[in-house]
Each structure stands twice: as C-alpha cells, then as structure tokens.
Design a protein around this motif. Structure first.
Motif, PDB file in Angstrom:
ATOM      1  N   ARG A 138     -54.886  -7.192  43.330  1.00 36.10           N
ATOM      2  CA  ARG A 138     -55.456  -8.470  43.773  1.00 36.10           C
ATOM      3  C   ARG A 138     -55.472  -8.443  45.303  1.00 36.10           C
ATOM      4  O   ARG A 138     -54.613  -8.990  45.966  1.00 36.10           O
ATOM      5  CB  ARG A 138     -54.647  -9.638  43.215  1.00 36.10           C
ATOM      6  CG  ARG A 138     -54.725  -9.720  41.688  1.00 36.10           C
ATOM      7  CD  ARG A 138     -53.845 -10.798  41.110  1.00 36.10           C
ATOM      8  NE  ARG A 138     -54.202 -12.123  41.577  1.00 36.10           N
ATOM      9  CZ  ARG A 138     -53.607 -13.246  41.163  1.00 36.10           C
ATOM     10  NH1 ARG A 138     -52.624 -13.166  40.267  1.00 36.10           N
ATOM     11  NH2 ARG A 138     -53.971 -14.425  41.628  1.00 36.10           N
ATOM     12  N   GLU A 139     -56.478  -7.770  45.818  1.00 39.33           N
ATOM     13  CA  GLU A 139     -56.514  -7.436  47.245  1.00 39.33           C
ATOM     14  C   GLU A 139     -56.532  -8.669  48.142  1.00 39.33           C
ATOM     15  O   GLU A 139     -55.825  -8.721  49.161  1.00 39.33           O
ATOM     16  CB  GLU A 139     -57.737  -6.559  47.535  1.00 39.33           C
ATOM     17  CG  GLU A 139     -57.794  -6.078  48.965  1.00 39.33           C
ATOM     18  CD  GLU A 139     -58.898  -5.052  49.190  1.00 39.33           C
ATOM     19  OE1 GLU A 139     -59.111  -4.675  50.355  1.00 39.33           O
ATOM     20  OE2 GLU A 139     -59.535  -4.635  48.209  1.00 39.33           O
ATOM     21  N   ASP A 140     -57.339  -9.677  47.806  1.00 40.54           N
ATOM     22  CA  ASP A 140     -57.433 -10.862  48.663  1.00 40.54           C
ATOM     23  C   ASP A 140     -56.094 -11.565  48.797  1.00 40.54           C
ATOM     24  O   ASP A 140     -55.693 -11.968  49.894  1.00 40.54           O
ATOM     25  CB  ASP A 140     -58.490 -11.828  48.117  1.00 40.54           C
ATOM     26  CG  ASP A 140     -59.908 -11.299  48.294  1.00 40.54           C
ATOM     27  OD1 ASP A 140     -60.084 -10.345  49.094  1.00 40.54           O
ATOM     28  OD2 ASP A 140     -60.826 -11.820  47.642  1.00 40.54           O
ATOM     29  N   LYS A 141     -55.391 -11.707  47.672  1.00 40.75           N
ATOM     30  CA  LYS A 141     -54.089 -12.369  47.699  1.00 40.75           C
ATOM     31  C   LYS A 141     -53.068 -11.526  48.459  1.00 40.75           C
ATOM     32  O   LYS A 141     -52.204 -12.063  49.167  1.00 40.75           O
ATOM     33  CB  LYS A 141     -53.595 -12.631  46.277  1.00 40.75           C
ATOM     34  CG  LYS A 141     -54.437 -13.609  45.498  1.00 40.75           C
ATOM     35  CD  LYS A 141     -54.256 -15.032  46.010  1.00 40.75           C
ATOM     36  CE  LYS A 141     -52.930 -15.619  45.606  1.00 40.75           C
ATOM     37  NZ  LYS A 141     -52.804 -17.043  46.013  1.00 40.75           N
ATOM     38  N   ALA A 142     -53.156 -10.212  48.318  1.00 42.93           N
ATOM     39  CA  ALA A 142     -52.243  -9.325  49.054  1.00 42.93           C
ATOM     40  C   ALA A 142     -52.444  -9.494  50.556  1.00 42.93           C
ATOM     41  O   ALA A 142     -51.468  -9.570  51.318  1.00 42.93           O
ATOM     42  CB  ALA A 142     -52.480  -7.875  48.644  1.00 42.93           C
ATOM     43  N   LYS A 143     -53.689  -9.576  50.995  1.00 45.85           N
ATOM     44  CA  LYS A 143     -53.981  -9.729  52.420  1.00 45.85           C
ATOM     45  C   LYS A 143     -53.501 -11.077  52.940  1.00 45.85           C
ATOM     46  O   LYS A 143     -52.985 -11.178  54.067  1.00 45.85           O
ATOM     47  CB  LYS A 143     -55.486  -9.567  52.671  1.00 45.85           C
ATOM     48  CG  LYS A 143     -55.973  -8.129  52.525  1.00 45.85           C
ATOM     49  CD  LYS A 143     -57.465  -8.030  52.799  1.00 45.85           C
ATOM     50  CE  LYS A 143     -57.938  -6.583  52.730  1.00 45.85           C
ATOM     51  NZ  LYS A 143     -59.406  -6.464  52.951  1.00 45.85           N
ATOM     52  N   GLN A 144     -53.654 -12.124  52.131  1.00 46.01           N
ATOM     53  CA  GLN A 144     -53.171 -13.454  52.527  1.00 46.01           C
ATOM     54  C   GLN A 144     -51.656 -13.441  52.718  1.00 46.01           C
ATOM     55  O   GLN A 144     -51.132 -13.986  53.699  1.00 46.01           O
ATOM     56  CB  GLN A 144     -53.558 -14.490  51.470  1.00 46.01           C
ATOM     57  CG  GLN A 144     -55.035 -14.821  51.419  1.00 46.01           C
ATOM     58  CD  GLN A 144     -55.369 -15.746  50.261  1.00 46.01           C
ATOM     59  OE1 GLN A 144     -54.524 -16.470  49.749  1.00 46.01           O
ATOM     60  NE2 GLN A 144     -56.624 -15.730  49.834  1.00 46.01           N
ATOM     61  N   ALA A 145     -50.951 -12.834  51.777  1.00 47.01           N
ATOM     62  CA  ALA A 145     -49.487 -12.764  51.872  1.00 47.01           C
ATOM     63  C   ALA A 145     -49.069 -11.928  53.073  1.00 47.01           C
ATOM     64  O   ALA A 145     -48.103 -12.267  53.778  1.00 47.01           O
ATOM     65  CB  ALA A 145     -48.905 -12.191  50.583  1.00 47.01           C
ATOM     66  N   LEU A 146     -49.791 -10.846  53.336  1.00 45.27           N
ATOM     67  CA  LEU A 146     -49.471  -9.983  54.474  1.00 45.27           C
ATOM     68  C   LEU A 146     -49.613 -10.744  55.789  1.00 45.27           C
ATOM     69  O   LEU A 146     -48.798 -10.576  56.711  1.00 45.27           O
ATOM     70  CB  LEU A 146     -50.388  -8.754  54.469  1.00 45.27           C
ATOM     71  CG  LEU A 146     -50.131  -7.711  55.550  1.00 45.27           C
ATOM     72  CD1 LEU A 146     -48.738  -7.102  55.410  1.00 45.27           C
ATOM     73  CD2 LEU A 146     -51.199  -6.614  55.468  1.00 45.27           C
ATOM     74  N   LYS A 147     -50.626 -11.594  55.896  1.00 43.45           N
ATOM     75  CA  LYS A 147     -50.793 -12.412  57.103  1.00 43.45           C
ATOM     76  C   LYS A 147     -49.590 -13.323  57.324  1.00 43.45           C
ATOM     77  O   LYS A 147     -49.156 -13.545  58.462  1.00 43.45           O
ATOM     78  CB  LYS A 147     -52.066 -13.252  56.994  1.00 43.45           C
ATOM     79  CG  LYS A 147     -53.352 -12.470  57.168  1.00 43.45           C
ATOM     80  CD  LYS A 147     -54.566 -13.380  57.042  1.00 43.45           C
ATOM     81  CE  LYS A 147     -55.854 -12.580  57.188  1.00 43.45           C
ATOM     82  NZ  LYS A 147     -57.063 -13.444  57.009  1.00 43.45           N
ATOM     83  N   MET A 148     -49.029 -13.835  56.239  1.00 41.01           N
ATOM     84  CA  MET A 148     -47.867 -14.713  56.350  1.00 41.01           C
ATOM     85  C   MET A 148     -46.628 -13.935  56.801  1.00 41.01           C
ATOM     86  O   MET A 148     -45.783 -14.466  57.518  1.00 41.01           O
ATOM     87  CB  MET A 148     -47.604 -15.415  55.021  1.00 41.01           C
ATOM     88  CG  MET A 148     -48.701 -16.380  54.611  1.00 41.01           C
ATOM     89  SD  MET A 148     -49.046 -17.636  55.871  1.00 41.01           S
ATOM     90  CE  MET A 148     -47.498 -18.528  55.896  1.00 41.01           C
ATOM     91  N   VAL A 149     -46.533 -12.669  56.387  1.00 45.19           N
ATOM     92  CA  VAL A 149     -45.431 -11.820  56.871  1.00 45.19           C
ATOM     93  C   VAL A 149     -45.531 -11.690  58.388  1.00 45.19           C
ATOM     94  O   VAL A 149     -44.530 -11.826  59.109  1.00 45.19           O
ATOM     95  CB  VAL A 149     -45.467 -10.425  56.213  1.00 45.19           C
ATOM     96  CG1 VAL A 149     -44.341  -9.541  56.758  1.00 45.19           C
ATOM     97  CG2 VAL A 149     -45.347 -10.537  54.702  1.00 45.19           C
ATOM     98  N   ASP A 150     -46.725 -11.452  58.885  1.00 52.22           N
ATOM     99  CA  ASP A 150     -46.951 -11.292  60.318  1.00 52.22           C
ATOM    100  C   ASP A 150     -46.598 -12.575  61.075  1.00 52.22           C
ATOM    101  O   ASP A 150     -46.031 -12.526  62.177  1.00 52.22           O
ATOM    102  CB  ASP A 150     -48.418 -10.924  60.553  1.00 52.22           C
ATOM    103  CG  ASP A 150     -48.677 -10.457  61.979  1.00 52.22           C
ATOM    104  OD1 ASP A 150     -47.742  -9.940  62.607  1.00 52.22           O
ATOM    105  OD2 ASP A 150     -49.816 -10.617  62.456  1.00 52.22           O
ATOM    106  N   LYS A 151     -46.903 -13.723  60.490  1.00 54.18           N
ATOM    107  CA  LYS A 151     -46.631 -15.003  61.147  1.00 54.18           C
ATOM    108  C   LYS A 151     -45.151 -15.353  61.161  1.00 54.18           C
ATOM    109  O   LYS A 151     -44.654 -15.980  62.093  1.00 54.18           O
ATOM    110  CB  LYS A 151     -47.394 -16.133  60.433  1.00 54.18           C
ATOM    111  CG  LYS A 151     -48.887 -16.131  60.661  1.00 54.18           C
ATOM    112  CD  LYS A 151     -49.528 -17.295  59.915  1.00 54.18           C
ATOM    113  CE  LYS A 151     -51.046 -17.324  60.132  1.00 54.18           C
ATOM    114  NZ  LYS A 151     -51.683 -18.439  59.393  1.00 54.18           N
ATOM    115  N   ARG A 152     -44.439 -14.952  60.130  1.00 49.24           N
ATOM    116  CA  ARG A 152     -43.069 -15.440  59.945  1.00 49.24           C
ATOM    117  C   ARG A 152     -41.979 -14.496  60.464  1.00 49.24           C
ATOM    118  O   ARG A 152     -40.859 -14.919  60.670  1.00 49.24           O
ATOM    119  CB  ARG A 152     -42.822 -15.707  58.456  1.00 49.24           C
ATOM    120  CG  ARG A 152     -43.673 -16.836  57.881  1.00 49.24           C
ATOM    121  CD  ARG A 152     -43.294 -18.177  58.508  1.00 49.24           C
ATOM    122  NE  ARG A 152     -44.035 -19.273  57.909  1.00 49.24           N
ATOM    123  CZ  ARG A 152     -45.101 -19.857  58.464  1.00 49.24           C
ATOM    124  NH1 ARG A 152     -45.530 -19.414  59.640  1.00 49.24           N
ATOM    125  NH2 ARG A 152     -45.717 -20.848  57.874  1.00 49.24           N
TER     126      ARG A 152
END
Length: 220
Positions: free
Chosen positions: A116-130
């Motif tokens: 589920r590539e789109d969801k993986a990318k969304q979660a990865l962005k949150m890792v970068d932010k947090r």
C-alpha cells in the motif's frame, strides 16, 4: 540476556506495587527483547497477556506499536496494518513526538509490506516530521519501505541508516541493517552480500542473539 533477567525481576516488583502501567511497560519491553531475538512465539504470548483496560494513552500506543513491530518482523503485514489502523490520528497527535515517530515508522513498513504505497509514504512523512534523525530511524524506515516496494534505490538508504546507527552506537540496529542490506545485495552482488553478512555476525553477541546469528550463518 542480562537485560531480560532484570526485566523479570522488575516485573515481580511492579506486581507487588499493583502498578498496571509499569507492569505493562515491562511486559512490552520483554516482548521487544524476544522479538529482537526472533523468538516470535514467546514475544506474541508476552504481548497478548496484556489487557489494555485501565492503561494510559502512551502505554496503549506502546503496546500497539510493539505488536506491529512483531507482525512486521514475522512478515504478517496485513495484520500489522490492521493494528496501525486501530489507533486514530487524533489519538496519535496527543502522544510525545518520539512515540509518534516510532509508531509511524513501524506502520510505514507495514503498509509497504502490504503493498500500500500511498499509505506507506504518508506514514514515512510523519516519521520525518516527528523524529530528529540522529539515530537513522528515518533512513531505516525509508530503506525498509523502498525494499518492500521493490524500488531500486533501497540500498542507498540502508547505507545512510547504517552510518547513523554506527555514530549513535546502536549495534543491534547496525547488525539488522547489515543483514537486510546483505539480503538485498545477494540479488545483484553476492560477494558484497557475503561481506555484509560477516559484518552482521560480528556485530551480534552470539550468546544473546543466537537465532539471528544462525540466520546469517545459514545465508553465508
């Protein structure tokens, strides 16, 4: 091994004090140690003995995150995704940044493993932010997601994660990265893969990480 025996003693003490959150966090830590040792069955039994009734918000999230980590390690990605989606974004926003970042890291890997590539990318962005990336967790997460999604540049991010892990002196993480780099490189450069596996083996203490070491030895 020493840490695990200390956790067992701490568990006895927390039960005497009837501190539910403390007891739960000790069970979580014990489950994490068993997951790291690839003893998935025992890790699962430790995490599933916990009931989340009466737990504070952070402890509940830690429990779910540990279960996701276990599912990812055993490559049960759809089950990991279900666990990720059992916690709402509103609840996650109330947590400390470090816990949010580690939660999103595991979920990004779960989504990637479930393709589920789109969801993986969304979660990865949150890792970068947090997370302040002084341990390589962001690079590790991106490497794992790219690896599971079959993207060609995964090893570039593994290499960055390895460098950060060495700097922060986290040998278990370093050895894990070396192991996954070796698996990836075995498809294109077997000689490099063998060298990475040798480095992986020397990074682990064979007494406490015997199972992982045997995996590397088998691959060699």
């Amino acid at each position: 091994a020493k840490g695990y025996s200390q956790l067992e003693r701490a568990l006895v003490a927390s039960r005497k004090e009837a501190d539910l959150n403390s007891e739960t966090r000790i069970f979580i830590a014990m489950g994490q140690v068993r997951t790291m040792s690839l003893d998935f069955e025992l890790a699962d039994s430790l995490l599933n003995v916990i009931h989340d009734d009466g737990l504070d918000r952070s402890t509940k999230a830690m429990l779910v995150k540990s279960k996701v980590t276990l599912k990812n390690a055993s490559e049960k990605f759809n089950e990991a995704v279900s666990l990720c989606e059992s916690v709402s974004e509103e609840e996650l926003d109330k947590l400390a940044d470090e816990l949010q970042g580690s939660f999103y890291s595991e979920c990004a890997i779960a989504y990637a493993g479930a393709h589920r590539e789109d969801k993986a990318k969304q979660a990865l962005k949150m890792v970068d932010k947090r997370l302040d990336d002084d341990t390589g967790i962001y690079y590790w997460t991106e490497a794992r997601t790219r690896d599971w999604l079959g993207q060609d540049d995964a090893d570039k991010f593994y290499h960055k994660a390895e460098s950060e892990s060495v700097k922060s002196n986290t040998p278990y993480m370093t050895a894990s990265i070396l192991y996954h780099r070796a698996k990836l490189m075995s498809k294109t450069n077997p000689a490099v893969a063998k060298d990475l596996l040798r480095r992986c083996k020397t990074s682990f203490d064979r007494r406490s990480e015997e199972r992982f070491s045997r995996n590397a030895e088998t691959d060699l």
